[in-house]
Design a protein around this motif. Structure first.
Motif, short mmCIF file in Angstrom:
data_model
loop_
_atom_site.label_atom_id
_atom_site.label_comp_id
_atom_site.label_asym_id
_atom_site.label_seq_id
_atom_site.Cartn_x
_atom_site.Cartn_y
_atom_site.Cartn_z
N ARG A 181 7.49 -18.59 22.18
CA ARG A 181 7.28 -19.74 21.28
C ARG A 181 8.11 -19.56 20.02
O ARG A 181 8.31 -18.46 19.52
CB ARG A 181 5.81 -19.84 20.87
CG ARG A 181 4.87 -20.05 22.03
CD ARG A 181 4.84 -21.51 22.44
NE ARG A 181 4.10 -22.29 21.47
CZ ARG A 181 2.78 -22.38 21.47
NH1 ARG A 181 2.05 -21.78 22.35
NH2 ARG A 181 2.19 -23.10 20.54
N VAL A 182 8.60 -20.68 19.51
CA VAL A 182 9.19 -20.72 18.18
C VAL A 182 8.11 -21.25 17.26
O VAL A 182 7.69 -22.41 17.39
CB VAL A 182 10.45 -21.60 18.12
CG1 VAL A 182 10.99 -21.66 16.71
CG2 VAL A 182 11.52 -21.08 19.09
N LEU A 183 7.65 -20.42 16.34
CA LEU A 183 6.54 -20.84 15.48
C LEU A 183 7.02 -21.59 14.25
O LEU A 183 6.32 -22.45 13.73
CB LEU A 183 5.73 -19.61 15.03
CG LEU A 183 5.12 -18.78 16.17
CD1 LEU A 183 4.35 -17.61 15.60
CD2 LEU A 183 4.24 -19.63 17.07
N ALA A 184 8.21 -21.25 13.80
CA ALA A 184 8.73 -21.90 12.59
C ALA A 184 10.20 -21.61 12.47
O ALA A 184 10.73 -20.67 13.09
CB ALA A 184 7.99 -21.42 11.34
N ILE A 185 10.90 -22.40 11.68
CA ILE A 185 12.27 -22.11 11.26
C ILE A 185 12.25 -22.18 9.74
O ILE A 185 11.99 -23.23 9.15
CB ILE A 185 13.29 -23.12 11.83
CG1 ILE A 185 13.33 -23.02 13.37
CG2 ILE A 185 14.67 -22.86 11.24
CD1 ILE A 185 14.29 -24.02 14.02
N ALA A 209 14.40 -25.47 19.51
CA ALA A 209 13.73 -25.94 18.30
C ALA A 209 14.77 -26.52 17.37
O ALA A 209 15.94 -26.11 17.38
CB ALA A 209 12.98 -24.80 17.62
N VAL A 210 14.36 -27.50 16.56
CA VAL A 210 15.28 -28.12 15.61
C VAL A 210 14.65 -28.10 14.23
O VAL A 210 13.43 -28.07 14.06
CB VAL A 210 15.62 -29.59 15.99
CG1 VAL A 210 16.30 -29.65 17.33
CG2 VAL A 210 14.38 -30.46 15.94
N LEU A 211 15.56 -28.11 13.24
CA LEU A 211 15.15 -28.33 11.87
C LEU A 211 16.19 -29.26 11.25
O LEU A 211 17.39 -28.96 11.29
CB LEU A 211 15.07 -27.02 11.10
CG LEU A 211 14.66 -27.17 9.63
CD1 LEU A 211 13.23 -27.69 9.51
CD2 LEU A 211 14.80 -25.84 8.88
N SER A 221 -1.06 -24.72 10.56
CA SER A 221 -1.18 -24.53 12.01
C SER A 221 -1.58 -23.08 12.26
O SER A 221 -1.02 -22.16 11.65
CB SER A 221 0.15 -24.83 12.71
OG SER A 221 0.57 -26.15 12.45
N ARG A 281 3.01 -26.03 6.59
CA ARG A 281 4.16 -26.93 6.49
C ARG A 281 3.86 -28.05 5.50
O ARG A 281 2.71 -28.50 5.39
CB ARG A 281 4.46 -27.56 7.85
CG ARG A 281 4.91 -26.58 8.90
CD ARG A 281 5.14 -27.25 10.25
NE ARG A 281 5.73 -26.33 11.21
CZ ARG A 281 5.05 -25.48 11.96
NH1 ARG A 281 3.73 -25.41 11.85
NH2 ARG A 281 5.69 -24.68 12.80
N GLY A 289 10.07 -30.22 6.01
CA GLY A 289 10.98 -29.14 6.33
C GLY A 289 10.54 -27.81 5.74
O GLY A 289 10.96 -26.74 6.22
N GLN A 291 8.36 -24.63 5.21
CA GLN A 291 7.42 -23.89 6.04
C GLN A 291 7.18 -22.51 5.45
O GLN A 291 8.08 -21.93 4.83
CB GLN A 291 7.97 -23.75 7.47
CG GLN A 291 8.19 -25.09 8.16
CD GLN A 291 9.23 -25.03 9.26
OE1 GLN A 291 9.03 -24.41 10.30
NE2 GLN A 291 10.38 -25.68 9.04
N TYR A 311 11.24 -28.58 20.17
CA TYR A 311 10.24 -28.35 19.13
C TYR A 311 10.80 -28.74 17.78
O TYR A 311 11.85 -28.23 17.36
CB TYR A 311 9.82 -26.88 19.15
CG TYR A 311 8.82 -26.49 18.09
CD1 TYR A 311 9.15 -25.55 17.11
CD2 TYR A 311 7.54 -27.04 18.08
CE1 TYR A 311 8.23 -25.17 16.16
CE2 TYR A 311 6.62 -26.67 17.12
CZ TYR A 311 6.97 -25.74 16.16
OH TYR A 311 6.05 -25.37 15.20
N ALA A 353 9.86 -28.79 11.57
CA ALA A 353 9.37 -29.31 10.30
C ALA A 353 7.99 -29.93 10.44
O ALA A 353 7.18 -29.87 9.51
CB ALA A 353 10.35 -30.35 9.76
#
Lengths: 279, 841
Positions: A31-35, A144-146, A220, A261, A265, A267, B756, B759
């Motif tokens: 899992r990607v939890l955050a960027i 995942a994207v930001l 989260s 969050r 954006g 986090q 995913y 943000a």
């Protein structure tokens, strides 16, 4: 609009019914939890550093990871595909998965090389997209994207700042920022996971209608064992219960992660916090 | 039956025998058998008693040999006396020896004036239908005694009759069509006046056949469903508009909702009218129940396409709900309780040609919902979903040439909920508050100005308000004032040409404030990942239109209807001109051929054309529709209608994906196209007044083409749609109905993965080719049973309408895991029994 209201009501009512799928708060795969990005908004010539927070299941390692940058995304309706595919560039990834980039320079490079015609008036802000792809040795992969605002005319006037987690307690035991050891949790029992966000990190901004809006902090929670009473909550002072139920064979501890969050954006990540489980 | 006036009885005086120098009469003749004298009825007596002196020769055997009048009283008394005396019988006169001898006697016969006949019995009666108290008009009523008819009358429009019966005992009878006959014995006193009301039970007519209009019609396909049939259709719980879903050309709406999808068009492409004016909001909560209650419904008229020129701004079909007049024959009412709501209705005459009716409904879903919502649902209600609707109607009919009708109706939907935790999308949290309401005042005036000219005009003033808040970010507020005018004038130019023209004007002034995710228009993505669109503006839309058409009947049974409609749309400053042509030909007494072709334009929605949220440079959407069909009466109780159709769609408004990343790009364009084609068949049956039913079958493809993409099925492409339903009157107030439906599954867009969004902490689905999959087929059996108790002055109807009796889990979509890696079918409503009770008087 009437149909949207009705459909929303129907979907929400139906969504209130439980499903058999594992909730998003249960970590049992890659899992990607955050960027985490610094800064959260950039102007011309500014660099941004991005670091992914990745969860790997026990025994797994990262087999590959990749960053790409796109100055003009087609948006979520198109899966964040790059509107000008030739402008999507790959970014170097360090060992910990982090990367850095100068978004304005990359955008200029795209304009120059791709022959994209400039609009008569450049928008003041462009949402640029960073995409992170990771794969594990167990054959799992995630994307995942930001999206970050790129101010084209100058530095961001009032840049967004990430939320600050002030304190995390598990069962009343502080575990963040000061490390602490939560009490063991008997199987079948529950313990509260309490998160407090620094109110000073809550900003006010103008939305698309020009209305002043205060950020909504959304927390989260994730756990590697047991179940959480909720996946997320809003506010600067939130709590959920970690229940030692639905345990898998051999699970004797739950690692708990917390991500806050601001939905713009920003986090902040805390954890993992290990809660021993008595079986 | 009484005999006629009886003759007076004569008083017998002792006869005076004539003496002669003969052997002495020992015993004079004595009258053994007196026969009364009978005078003709109506004879005028000079005195209460009249005497006629007769000379009677009595023979030795006692017979009368000769009679003569010695002192008469005039005719007819003398003749009556003579006739009676000739029939006298005497014991003969006898001598002392015992020998019988002839004797002449003088006899005074008295004739009394008969008493006057008894006064007739006066019956003032009324014939009413049992249960509904509806007057039975123009029914012959007769009073008889044995074979003799004593009097006849016919009931007036109020069901009243008056008879003067010259008898004390008689039978009263009447046989109104469709009702049990009246046969009652009356025993009265002479001269008595009786007022009687007789309630006669209907024995049929509840299952009127679905009626097609007359051979010369203005539409290629127009089906009419009578109100009493609407209320008995299984699976619809008596809902007005959902009854239309049983007809060919109507796609099944997801979750049994109320979306109107006619001949492959989108739900917003068809319009629903109430007596010629568009209904602002069709359903409560998007599809639960119609906002216009069926108690004042006369019929539902359904035109799936190729409608005439007086309707426009739609490229789908038309449904026209016709309200009935409130009762003018007396006061009536209804109370209706069912799973969804409770309602009351009252109506009656006001005198002077006026009648008034009103109805009100209030839901109690809010009382039931907490009982069925799962305990772990992430939802609590501040205001549970509730709705109200009301209708008031008044009609003034001073004569047959003029009708003035007022309608005042409206509805309100309200819900306020609180999400305990954020939903799948973190922006959907906190309060959810929605209030949708409208109020409309409508005036309809129809008049026959001369033998050649008639007009129908309707005017509507309306208020509409929508207030929606979803979480802290999203809101939508609309306050609108609506004005619409429709006026149609018909001139009969000649026996074969009729012209019709008129205006159709809509003015809509609204203030709108919103902050919403920009509509993607394609597949669903989490709203938090979409750019937000905000606006706070006032807008006024002017949409005037004019139409003209000719109805030409060059041959008996042939109707040709060319028409033209022109519309102006102020929001896009654009015109549309739509030529149309429909034909109907009664080829034989049982065969009709029909066809039509025409252009149908539709303006973009206000959100699509507004500068802040859309593109004011859009053009009206357009469809070219063609249809060809036939209607055949197979048997007197069996009708078949088959229609083939083709629709070309162009200038369809589609979202412009470039606007997501390029703010200068228009949000919508007219680059969409499509086509719809298929065949509809309707087989209707009505046997012995006990059974009504039909089979509706549609085979159809509905296809769309997005810019730069290959052709693909539309969201509601349902190649096969079969409905078979029937209602049977079992007798003794019982009726049973069943409906079976089979429908192809709706197209579905597969999810091939997810990405995913860090943000917002949501997974965004990645979609494959749009509508490249198909959900499982839908089938369901619905049953309904009614028991009606009919009393003299009221009726009680208890019904059970069970939808999806087999509890088949019909797939309505997919439920996905949080990252779209797994999915499971999402099924629609399970078996749903709806119990209802309705009393009306």
């Amino acid at each position: 609009m009437r149909r949207s209201v009705a459909a929303a009501l129907l979907a929400l009512l139906l969504g209130g019914c439980a499903s058999d799928f594992l909730p998003a708060s249960v970590l049992n795969d890659l899992r990607v939890l955050a960027i985490l990005a610094d800064p959260l908004e950039v102007g011309p010539g500014q660099q941004v550093a991005l670091r992914p927070a990745v969860y790997l299941p026990p025994g797994a390692t990262i087999s590959s990871q990749r960053w790409t940058f796109c100055p003009l995304s087609a948006g979520s309706v198109a899966g964040y595909g790059c509107a000008v595919p030739q402008c999507e560039v790959e970014l170097p990834a360090a060992g910990d998965g982090s990367t850095t980039a100068d978004p304005s320079a990359l955008a200029q490079q795209c304009i120059a090389s791709a022959g994209v015609a400039l609009p008569p008036v450049l928008p003041e802000v462009i949402d640029v997209t960073f995409t992170y792809q990771v794969a594990s040795s167990q054959g799992q992969s995630r994307q995942a994207v930001l999206q970050l605002p790129l101010w084209t005319q100058g530095p961001p006037p009032d840049p967004n700042r990430p939320p600050v987690i002030e304190r995390v307690e598990i069962g009343g035991v502080p575990v963040f920022p000061t490390p602490g050891a939560p009490a063991p949790l008997p199987a079948g029992a529950a313990v509260a996971v309490h998160v407090i966000v620094d109110p000073a990190s809550v900003q006010t901004y103008l939305d698309a209608a020009g209305t002043a809006v205060t950020e909504t902090m959304t927390t989260s929670w994730y756990t590697t064992a047991g179940r959480l009473s909720a996946d997320r909550a809003t506010g600067v002072d939130t709590a959920v219960d970690l229940e030692a139920i639905d345990l898998e064979e051999g699970q004797t501890a739950a690692d708990v992660y917390v991500v806050v969050r601001d939905l713009r954006g920003g986090q902040a990540l805390a954890g993992p916090f290990t809660v021993p489980i008595l079986r | 039956m009484r005999p006629g006036p009886a003759a007076a009885l004569a008083l017998l005086l002792a006869a005076v025998p004539a003496l002669a120098a003969e052997p002495e009469l020992a015993t004079p003749p004595t009258l053994r058998q007196l026969v009364p004298a009978e005078v003709p009825p109506g004879t005028a007596f000079p005195a209460p008693e009249v005497a006629v002196v007769l000379s009677i020769d009595v023979a030795a055997d006692g017979r009368v040999e000769r009679v003569a009048v010695e002192q008469g009283a005039g005719e007819p008394f003398d003749s009556a006396a003579l006739a009676a005396a000739r029939r006298f019988e005497f014991e003969p006169g006898r001598l002392a020896s015992g020998e019988a001898v002839p004797v002449t006697v003088t006899f005074r016969l008295r004739i009394r004036e008969p008493p006057p006949p008894p006064a007739p019995v006066k019956i003032v009666g009324r014939l009413l239908e049992r249960g509904t108290r509806r007057p039975l008009e123009d029914v012959p009523v007769s009073a008889t005694a044995g074979e003799q008819v004593l009097g006849r009358a016919a009931t007036d429009p109020a069901g009243r009759f008056t008879l003067a019966v010259p008898a004390e005992a008689f039978a009263l009878s009447a046989s109104p069509p469709g009702h049990r006959p009246l046969q009652v014995s009356i025993q009265a006193r002479p001269g008595e006046e009786r007022e009687e009301v007789y309630y006669l039970e209907s024995v049929g007519g509840a299952n009127e056949t679905v009626v097609s209009a007359s051979a010369i019609r203005r539409e290629v396909v127009r089906e009419v469903i009578p109100a009493d049939l609407v209320r008995q259709l299984p699976g619809t719980a008596g809902d007005t508009l959902k009854a239309v879903q049983n007809l060919p050309g109507v796609a099944r709406a997801p979750f049994g909702g109320g979306a109107l999808i006619l001949r492959g068009s989108n739900p917003g492409d068809s319009q629903v009218f109430l007596d010629g004016q568009q209904i602002p909001l069709l359903y409560h909560f998007g599809g639960l129940r119609s906002t216009f209650n069926s108690v004042f419904l006369q019929s539902v008229e359904f035109v799936p396409g190729n409608f005439a020129s007086d309707y426009g701004r739609a490229q789908g079909g038309i449904i026209d709900v016709r309200a009935r007049d409130p009762a003018a024959d007396g006061f009536h009412g209804e109370v209706d309780l069912n799973l969804y709501d409770a309602g009351v209705a009252l109506e009656g005459p006001l005198g002077g040609g006026w009648s008034l009716g009103g109805a009100f409904h209030r839901s109690w879903v809010d009382a039931l919902l907490p009982a069925v919502l799962p305990s772990d649902a992430n939802l609590s209600f501040n205001t549970a979903p509730r709705y109200y609707d009301y209708q008031f109607l008044s009609t003034y009919r001073p004569n047959e040439r003029h009708t003035l009708r007022f309608l005042f109706y409206g509805s309100m939907d309200r819900v306020a909920a609180l999400f305990d935790e954020p939903r799948d999308d973190p922006t959907i949290t906190g309060a959810f508050d929605a209030r949708v309401m409208f109020h409309s005042l409508q005036v309809n005036y129809a008049s026959v100005l001369s033998r050649a000219v008639r007009q129908e005009t309707s005017l509507r003033l309306g208020l509409q308000q929508i207030d929606t808040q979803v979480g802290p970010q999203y809101f939508f507020t609309l306050k609108a004032r609506l004005f619409s005018l429709r006026s149609a004038w018909t001139w009969v130019l000649s026996p074969v040409v009729e012209a019709r023209g008129g205006l159709d004007i809509v003015v809509n002034g609204a203030s709108v404030a919103l902050n919403l995710p920009q509509s993607s228009g394609t597949e669903a993505v989490p709203p938090s990942t979409l750019p937000q669109v905000g606006a706070d503006t006032r807008v006024t839309l002017y949409q005037p239109a004019a139409f003209a058409e000719l109805l030409v009947t060059p041959l008996p049974g042939l109707g040709i209807l060319p028409g033209l409609r022109a519309d102006w749309y102020s929001d896009i400053r654009g015109w549309s001109v739509d030529p149309r042509l429909n034909l109907r030909y009664q080829a034989t007494p049982s065969t009709v051929l029909k066809g039509g072709i025409g252009l149908y334009s539709q303006p973009p929605s206000p959100a699509e054309s507004a500068a802040q949220t859309g593109n004011p440079a859009l053009l009206p959407e357009r469809s070219l529709q063609a249809s060809l069909g036939a209607e055949q009466r197979i048997l007197s109780a069996l009708d078949l209608s088959v229609t083939a159709f083709y629709k070309w769609l162009d200038r369809q408004v589609v979202p412009n994906q470039a606007s997501v990343y390029d703010p200068a790009a228009p949000r919508y364009t007219n680059e969409g196209t499509g086509r719809v084609y298929g065949i509809e068949a309707l087989l209707k049956a009505s046997f012995t007044n006990r059974f009504t039913g039909w089979i509706a079958f549609t085979w159809q493809r509905s296809l769309r083409t997005d810019p730069g993409q290959p052709e693909r099925p539309s969201d509601f492409d349902q190649p096969v749609n079969l409905t078979a339903l029937g209602i049977y009157q079992l007798g003794r107030g019982w009726s049973a109905g069943a409906r079976f439906r089979y429908v192809s599954g709706n197209p579905s867009t597969p999810v091939t993965g997810s990405i995913y969004d860090s943000a917002t902490d949501v997974y965004v689905p990645l979609y494959g080719t749009k509508n490249s999959e198909r959900l499982g087929a839908f089938y369901a059996l619905d049953l309904r049973i009614d028991k009606v108790w009919t009393f003299d002055t009221w009726k009680l109807d208890l019904y059970l309408d069970v939808q999806n009796v087999t509890n088949h889990g019909n797939q309505e979509g997919w439920t996905y895991s949080y990252d779209y890696a797994q999915r499971t079918p999402m099924t629609g409503l399970p078996i749903l029994p709806i119990l209802g009770i309705r009393g009306n008087w």
